[in-house]
Enzyme design. Structure first.
Site, PDB file in Angstrom:
ATOM      1  CE1 TYR A   1       3.806  -1.643   3.383  1.00  0.00           C
ATOM      2  CE2 TYR A   1       3.341   0.643   2.800  1.00  0.00           C
ATOM      3  CZ  TYR A   1       3.396  -0.375   3.739  1.00  0.00           C
ATOM      4  OH  TYR A   1       3.026  -0.118   5.053  1.00  0.00           O
TER       5      TYR A   1
ATOM      6  CB  SER B   1      -0.033   1.617   5.360  1.00  0.00           C
ATOM      7  OG  SER B   1       0.775   2.717   4.996  1.00  0.00           O
TER       8      SER B   1
ATOM      9  CE  LYS C   1       0.633  -2.575   5.133  1.00  0.00           C
ATOM     10  NZ  LYS C   1       0.344  -3.493   6.260  1.00  0.00           N
TER      11      LYS C   1
END
Length: 248
Positions: free
Chosen positions: A152, A139, A156
């Protein structure tokens, strides 16, 4: 037909980016094993993809289930050429210290541990064959973090580093490892990324993307098909930004 004769496992393929990748792979001649936590979704997608593809329900953060997925794929296909680690989750936007331990563990189990589990189960097979392509779906959050998505973002960033580390180690054995880094798109995770899905929030989010639109499953499918094809035989360890300029 750049993937003609190739056999692929795509995780999280019942919807969103994974579904776009699976559809593109089949259009390019591959057979696809659709892996998803959603049993009915996996079976429906496999039926849509047609003869030669099939579905398998599994929790990609569970070692025994991952081993079963890989074993089944090898039995059905006779071998696995491509692995796409697409399954992913996030936590709702909030200050880092307010994210629950349960949510933290879930994010790292699905986004990170699953890549390790599939490598443990499948890399020996690819080494034995002397070839293979692994694609991790990362991402832009791992390259240009957004506030309030701290853990998060961090997961990533781990995916990006793992991709490069895997690429260096596996290159002498004929196995390539790359990643794609999409910006948010029309997937089941979109509302979670934004906190709420309103026209105002969407407009604010889109204003950070120079090309002015979200990533689509088709965008991911096109990039994935190239990176996993023989046309990309000299490309490994790349984290390709498929993000409309978000990380510029």
């Amino acid at each position: 037909m750049r993937l003609d004769g190739k056999m692929a496992i795509v995780t999280g393929a019942a919807s969103g980016f994974g579904a776009g990748i699976a559809r593109k792979f089949v259009a390019e001649g591959a057979q696809v094993m659709v892996v998803d936590l959603n049993h009915d979704g996996a079976m429906a997608m496999a039926e849509e993809l047609g003869e030669g593809s099939f579905g398998h329900a599994a929790n990609v953060a569970d070692g025994a289930q991952v081993a079963e997925v890989v074993g089944t794929a090898k039995d059905v296909f006779g071998g696995v050429d491509i692995l796409v680690n697409n399954a992913g989750v996030t936590h709702l936007p909030m200050p880092m210290e307010e994210v629950s331990e349960e949510d933290f563990d879930r994010v790292f189990a699905v986004n990170c541990k699953s890549i390790y589990l599939f490598a443990r189960a499948l890399v020996p097979h690819m080494k034995e064959r002397g070839s293979g392509a692994i694609l991790n779906v990362s991402s832009t959050a791992g390259l240009s973090p957004r506030p309030n998505l701290n853990w998060y973002n961090s997961s990533k960033g781990w995916v990006n580093t793992a991709t490069k580390a895997m690429a260096v180690e596996l290159a002498p054995r004929g196995v390539r490892v790359n990643a794609i880094n999409p910006v948010a798109g029309e997937t089941p995770l979109l509302a979670s990324f934004m906190g709420e899905d309103t026209p105002e929030v969407r407009a604010k989010f889109l204003s950070t993307i120079p090309l002015g639109r979200f990533s689509t499953p088709e965008d991911m499918g096109n990039a994935a098909a190239f990176l996993c094809s023989d046309e990309a035989s000299m490309i490994t360890g790349v984290c390709m930004e498929v993000d409309g300029g978000r990380c510029i």
